[in-house]
Structures are given as structure tokens and as C-alpha cells.
Design a protein around this motif. Structure first.
Motif, PDB file in Angstrom:
ATOM      1  N   LEU A 182      17.283  -6.723  28.646  1.00  0.00           N
ATOM      2  CA  LEU A 182      17.114  -7.088  30.051  1.00  0.00           C
ATOM      3  C   LEU A 182      15.796  -6.631  30.655  1.00  0.00           C
ATOM      4  CD1 LEU A 182      20.673  -6.289  31.501  1.00  0.00           C
ATOM      5  CD2 LEU A 182      19.806  -8.465  30.580  1.00  0.00           C
ATOM      6  N   ALA A 183      15.188  -5.581  30.109  1.00  0.00           N
ATOM      7  CA  ALA A 183      14.037  -4.998  30.801  1.00  0.00           C
ATOM      8  C   ALA A 183      13.209  -4.114  29.871  1.00  0.00           C
ATOM      9  CB  ALA A 183      14.525  -4.164  31.988  1.00  0.00           C
ATOM     10  N   VAL A 184      12.000  -3.810  30.352  1.00  0.00           N
ATOM     11  CA  VAL A 184      11.154  -2.776  29.758  1.00  0.00           C
ATOM     12  C   VAL A 184      11.054  -1.662  30.796  1.00  0.00           C
ATOM     13  CG1 VAL A 184       8.887  -2.177  28.835  1.00  0.00           C
ATOM     14  CG2 VAL A 184       9.839  -4.472  28.437  1.00  0.00           C
ATOM     15  N   ILE A 185      11.421  -0.452  30.394  1.00  0.00           N
ATOM     16  CA  ILE A 185      11.553   0.654  31.340  1.00  0.00           C
ATOM     17  C   ILE A 185      10.841   1.885  30.786  1.00  0.00           C
ATOM     18  CG2 ILE A 185      13.183   2.212  32.474  1.00  0.00           C
ATOM     19  CD1 ILE A 185      15.232  -0.091  32.368  1.00  0.00           C
ATOM     20  N   ASP A 186       9.957   2.470  31.589  1.00  0.00           N
ATOM     21  CA  ASP A 186       9.294   3.712  31.214  1.00  0.00           C
ATOM     22  C   ASP A 186      10.117   4.905  31.666  1.00  0.00           C
ATOM     23  OD1 ASP A 186       7.132   2.542  29.965  1.00  0.00           O
ATOM     24  OD2 ASP A 186       5.795   2.703  31.688  1.00  0.00           O
ATOM     25  N   VAL A 187      10.074   5.969  30.868  1.00  0.00           N
ATOM     26  CA  VAL A 187      10.686   7.236  31.245  1.00  0.00           C
ATOM     27  C   VAL A 187       9.588   8.107  31.850  1.00  0.00           C
ATOM     28  CG1 VAL A 187      11.888   9.299  30.436  1.00  0.00           C
ATOM     29  CG2 VAL A 187      12.400   7.067  29.410  1.00  0.00           C
ATOM     30  N   THR A 188       9.736   8.476  33.110  1.00  0.00           N
ATOM     31  CA  THR A 188       8.725   9.245  33.821  1.00  0.00           C
ATOM     32  C   THR A 188       9.329  10.558  34.320  1.00  0.00           C
ATOM     33  OG1 THR A 188       9.151   8.455  36.079  1.00  0.00           O
ATOM     34  CG2 THR A 188       7.838   7.020  34.637  1.00  0.00           C
ATOM     35  N   ALA A 189       8.475  11.397  34.893  1.00  0.00           N
ATOM     36  CA  ALA A 189       8.953  12.659  35.467  1.00  0.00           C
ATOM     37  C   ALA A 189       9.919  12.417  36.619  1.00  0.00           C
ATOM     38  CB  ALA A 189       7.765  13.491  35.936  1.00  0.00           C
ATOM     39  N   GLY A 191      12.118   9.820  36.581  1.00  0.00           N
ATOM     40  CA  GLY A 191      13.212   8.990  36.107  1.00  0.00           C
ATOM     41  C   GLY A 191      12.756   7.644  35.571  1.00  0.00           C
ATOM     42  N   PHE A 192      13.673   6.668  35.584  1.00  0.00           N
ATOM     43  CA  PHE A 192      13.416   5.353  35.008  1.00  0.00           C
ATOM     44  C   PHE A 192      12.545   4.499  35.928  1.00  0.00           C
ATOM     45  CE2 PHE A 192      17.753   5.831  32.811  1.00  0.00           C
ATOM     46  CZ  PHE A 192      17.176   6.253  31.622  1.00  0.00           C
ATOM     47  N   LEU A 193      11.460   3.951  35.354  1.00  0.00           N
ATOM     48  CA  LEU A 193      10.532   3.088  36.085  1.00  0.00           C
ATOM     49  C   LEU A 193      10.529   1.722  35.421  1.00  0.00           C
ATOM     50  CD1 LEU A 193       8.329   2.981  38.350  1.00  0.00           C
ATOM     51  CD2 LEU A 193       6.666   3.487  36.540  1.00  0.00           C
ATOM     52  N   VAL A 194      10.959   0.696  36.137  1.00  0.00           N
ATOM     53  CA  VAL A 194      11.069  -0.656  35.586  1.00  0.00           C
ATOM     54  C   VAL A 194       9.694  -1.310  35.550  1.00  0.00           C
ATOM     55  CG1 VAL A 194      12.150  -2.912  35.823  1.00  0.00           C
ATOM     56  CG2 VAL A 194      13.406  -0.852  36.498  1.00  0.00           C
ATOM     57  N   ARG A 195       9.269  -1.693  34.349  1.00  0.00           N
ATOM     58  CA  ARG A 195       7.980  -2.358  34.161  1.00  0.00           C
ATOM     59  C   ARG A 195       8.108  -3.870  34.066  1.00  0.00           C
ATOM     60  NH1 ARG A 195       3.683   0.774  35.519  1.00  0.00           N
ATOM     61  NH2 ARG A 195       3.782   2.818  34.514  1.00  0.00           N
ATOM     62  N   GLU A 196       9.275  -4.320  33.597  1.00  0.00           N
ATOM     63  CA  GLU A 196       9.431  -5.751  33.324  1.00  0.00           C
ATOM     64  C   GLU A 196      10.916  -6.084  33.276  1.00  0.00           C
ATOM     65  OE1 GLU A 196       6.789  -7.096  30.209  1.00  0.00           O
ATOM     66  OE2 GLU A 196       8.384  -8.338  29.387  1.00  0.00           O
ATOM     67  N   MET A 197      11.278  -7.264  33.763  1.00  0.00           N
ATOM     68  CA  MET A 197      12.658  -7.737  33.685  1.00  0.00           C
ATOM     69  C   MET A 197      12.665  -9.176  33.200  1.00  0.00           C
ATOM     70  SD  MET A 197      14.496  -6.207  37.138  1.00  0.00           S
ATOM     71  CE  MET A 197      13.445  -7.143  38.272  1.00  0.00           C
ATOM     72  N   VAL A 198      13.781  -9.602  32.612  1.00  0.00           N
ATOM     73  CA  VAL A 198      13.889 -10.994  32.191  1.00  0.00           C
ATOM     74  C   VAL A 198      13.894 -11.882  33.432  1.00  0.00           C
ATOM     75  CG1 VAL A 198      15.102 -10.445  30.055  1.00  0.00           C
ATOM     76  CG2 VAL A 198      16.423 -10.916  32.134  1.00  0.00           C
ATOM     77  N   PRO A 199      13.376 -13.101  33.328  1.00  0.00           N
ATOM     78  CA  PRO A 199      13.341 -14.003  34.480  1.00  0.00           C
ATOM     79  C   PRO A 199      14.727 -14.220  35.078  1.00  0.00           C
ATOM     80  CG  PRO A 199      11.957 -14.859  32.701  1.00  0.00           C
ATOM     81  CD  PRO A 199      12.708 -13.679  32.137  1.00  0.00           C
ATOM     82  N   MET A 216      11.070   0.537  40.850  1.00  0.00           N
ATOM     83  CA  MET A 216      10.265  -0.597  40.450  1.00  0.00           C
ATOM     84  C   MET A 216       8.802  -0.194  40.375  1.00  0.00           C
ATOM     85  SD  MET A 216      10.656  -3.987  39.894  1.00  0.00           S
ATOM     86  CE  MET A 216      11.811  -4.796  40.999  1.00  0.00           C
ATOM     87  N   ALA A 217       8.123  -0.578  39.306  1.00  0.00           N
ATOM     88  CA  ALA A 217       6.688  -0.350  39.209  1.00  0.00           C
ATOM     89  C   ALA A 217       5.969  -1.201  40.255  1.00  0.00           C
ATOM     90  CB  ALA A 217       6.193  -0.712  37.807  1.00  0.00           C
ATOM     91  N   GLU A 218       4.755  -0.801  40.603  1.00  0.00           N
ATOM     92  CA  GLU A 218       3.996  -1.517  41.631  1.00  0.00           C
ATOM     93  C   GLU A 218       3.725  -2.950  41.218  1.00  0.00           C
ATOM     94  OE1 GLU A 218       0.491   0.576  42.751  1.00  0.00           O
ATOM     95  OE2 GLU A 218       1.573   2.370  43.393  1.00  0.00           O
ATOM     96  N   THR A 219       3.491  -3.180  39.944  1.00  0.00           N
ATOM     97  CA  THR A 219       3.356  -4.536  39.427  1.00  0.00           C
ATOM     98  C   THR A 219       4.394  -4.732  38.347  1.00  0.00           C
ATOM     99  OG1 THR A 219       1.728  -3.850  37.777  1.00  0.00           O
ATOM    100  CG2 THR A 219       0.891  -4.613  39.902  1.00  0.00           C
ATOM    101  N   ILE A 220       5.017  -5.888  38.345  1.00  0.00           N
ATOM    102  CA  ILE A 220       6.103  -6.141  37.394  1.00  0.00           C
ATOM    103  C   ILE A 220       6.050  -7.576  36.938  1.00  0.00           C
ATOM    104  CG2 ILE A 220       7.732  -6.651  39.272  1.00  0.00           C
ATOM    105  CD1 ILE A 220       9.923  -5.427  37.469  1.00  0.00           C
ATOM    106  N   ASP A 221       6.375  -7.793  35.651  1.00  0.00           N
ATOM    107  CA  ASP A 221       6.450  -9.137  35.093  1.00  0.00           C
ATOM    108  C   ASP A 221       7.916  -9.530  35.005  1.00  0.00           C
ATOM    109  OD1 ASP A 221       3.688  -9.199  34.719  1.00  0.00           O
ATOM    110  OD2 ASP A 221       3.860  -8.244  32.753  1.00  0.00           O
ATOM    111  N   GLY A 222       8.144 -10.836  35.016  1.00  0.00           N
ATOM    112  CA  GLY A 222       9.525 -11.294  34.846  1.00  0.00           C
ATOM    113  C   GLY A 222      10.104 -11.850  36.123  1.00  0.00           C
TER     114      GLY A 222
END
Length: 222
Positions: A182-189, A191-199, A216-222
Motif C-alpha cells: 500500500l505504501a512506502v514509509i520511512d522510519v524516523t525519530a 515515527g512513521f513518515l509516509v513517502r508514497e501511497m498507491v493511487p 505525511m511527507a511534504e511531497t508524496i507520490d501516488g
């Protein structure tokens, strides 16, 4: 939001998505399970050296049925191919590569990943499965970076991305990025930061399938 509003990635599409982010020249270990599909998806012309902890460097894509070498297998007991220049060696030397910090990336499957990067991926002891934790514990602390690749939820719909793992841990704070269907998610200090989601998928719908807060990341694809 129902599943009819968006289309989760297939496992092959998940592998293609991960392969895009693997950089030229990296030494990469592919964990047992879904991550092994990445070997078939490395972009053409990109040199990536695939490593298997049973003692192979320079693996290629899965062999065609009529070209299988029964003696050439990876750590998951799957038949593989060897690229020109590839090498075999003792598994002790293979683990020296891992423990010496020479692997740029390891992509591991996961039962759970916590928001602080804790990883739980011990095998569940099926008779035909690789036993216990295998090489994952060494890889999780020896590789330069760990990406997790997993379905976003279990077959019963329970979240695999959680506040705190309930399964026995493979490693503490090891995972830096998670690729799901469903998504690409970074692990940050934080917590979870969403980089990309399926359309078609919204953050709210993704949150209902996740066991820890998402940002949500400042810029996101999907």
C-alpha cells in the motif's frame, strides 16, 4: 474506504518498486520470502551485486525451468542463477562480509515493524521453512541499511506496522524504510513518515490499516 477504491500492489510490483531505489554498485542481501523477487526486477543496465548468506555473491534472476542447476540455491532453498564474475565461498566468509559491514543493504520480510524501527521476523517453525531467525539477526545489525518488505496487514487484516512489536524481536531500531503493498514509509525519530501511497488510497484509509500514527511527507507520490 473499501479495497475497491484502490488496488494494492502485487508482490511482483512490490519487488519492482524496491528495485528502483537500489543504487548502482550496492552489495545487497535479499531476505527469505518476498524480498527474493527483487532479483528478477533490478533495472536493466544497473549493476547490483546480490549476496546470499549461504555463500554466494553475484546472483542473477531466477532460472527458467529448463535451465535449473540443482546445486545452485540461495539461503531460502530457491534455485538461482549466477552472473558473470559471481562467486561461491564458505558461509563463514559470507557472515564475515555481513558482520564486517560490507553489505550496503539488506531487504528483509517482516511479521511486524514498530514505529521506532524494531523488527520482528522470526520464522514460525513450519517443517519446510528455514529454521528460527536464520541470518536475519546478523544482517539486521551488520548491513549498512535495512529495508523491510511486507504486506501492510495480515490475512486477517491486523496491522503489521505497529506502535510496539508483539512478536519476539529480531533487532532493535534496525529498519529505516518499509515497502508494503500500500505504501512506502520511512522510519524516523518521530515515527512513521509516509513517502508514497498507491493511487486512490488516502492517508486516513492507510491509517486505519496501521497500528501506529502516520505523518505525511511534504511531497508524496501516488
Amino acid at each position: 474506504m473499501s479495497m475497491s477504491d484502490f488496488t494494492p500492489l502485487s508482490r511482483k510490483d512490490m519487488a519492482r518498486r524496491v528495485a528502483v531505489d537500489i543504487l548502482e554498485g550496492w552489495y545487497v542481501n535479499l531476505g527469505i520470502g518476498i524480498p527474493t523477487l527483487i532479483a528478477d526486477c533490478i533495472p536493466e543496465g544497473r549493476e547490483v551485486l546480490l549476496h546470499s548468506e549461504n555463500g554466494i555473491l553475484g546472483m542473477g534472476a531466477a532460472p527458467a525451468p529448463d535451465t535449473i542447476d540443482p546445486w545452485l540455491i540461495n539461503a531460502g532453498k530457491q534455485h538461482v542463477t549466477l552472473l558473470q564474475g559471481g562467486a561461491f565461498f564458505h558461509h563463514a566468509d559470507s557472515f564475515a562480509m555481513i558482520r564486517g559491514g560490507h553489505i550496503d543493504l539488506c531487504v528483509l520480510g517482516a511479521f511486524e515493524v514498530a514505529q521506532n524501527g524494531d523488527l520482528a521476523n522470526w520464522a514460525t517453525s513450519n517443517a519446510d521453512a528455514a529454521p528460527a531467525v536464520g541470518g536475519a539477526m546478523d544482517l539486521a545489525v551488520g548491513a549498512k541499511r535495512i529495508w523491510a518488505m511486507t504486506e501492510h496487514t495480515t490475512k486477517d487484516g491486523a496491522p503489521k506496522l505497529v506502535d510496539r512489536c508483539s512478536y519476539p524481536l529480531t533487532a532493535l531500531g534496525a529498519v529505516s524504510r518499509i515497502y508494503t503493498n500500500l505504501a512506502v514509509i520511512d522510519v524516523t525519530a518521530d515515527g512513521f513518515l509516509v513517502r508514497e501511497m498507491v493511487p486512490g488510497l488516502t492517508l486516513d484509509a492507510l491509517q486505519t490499516r496501521t497500528g501506529a500514527p502516520l505523518r505525511m511527507a511534504e511531497t508524496i507520490d501516488g
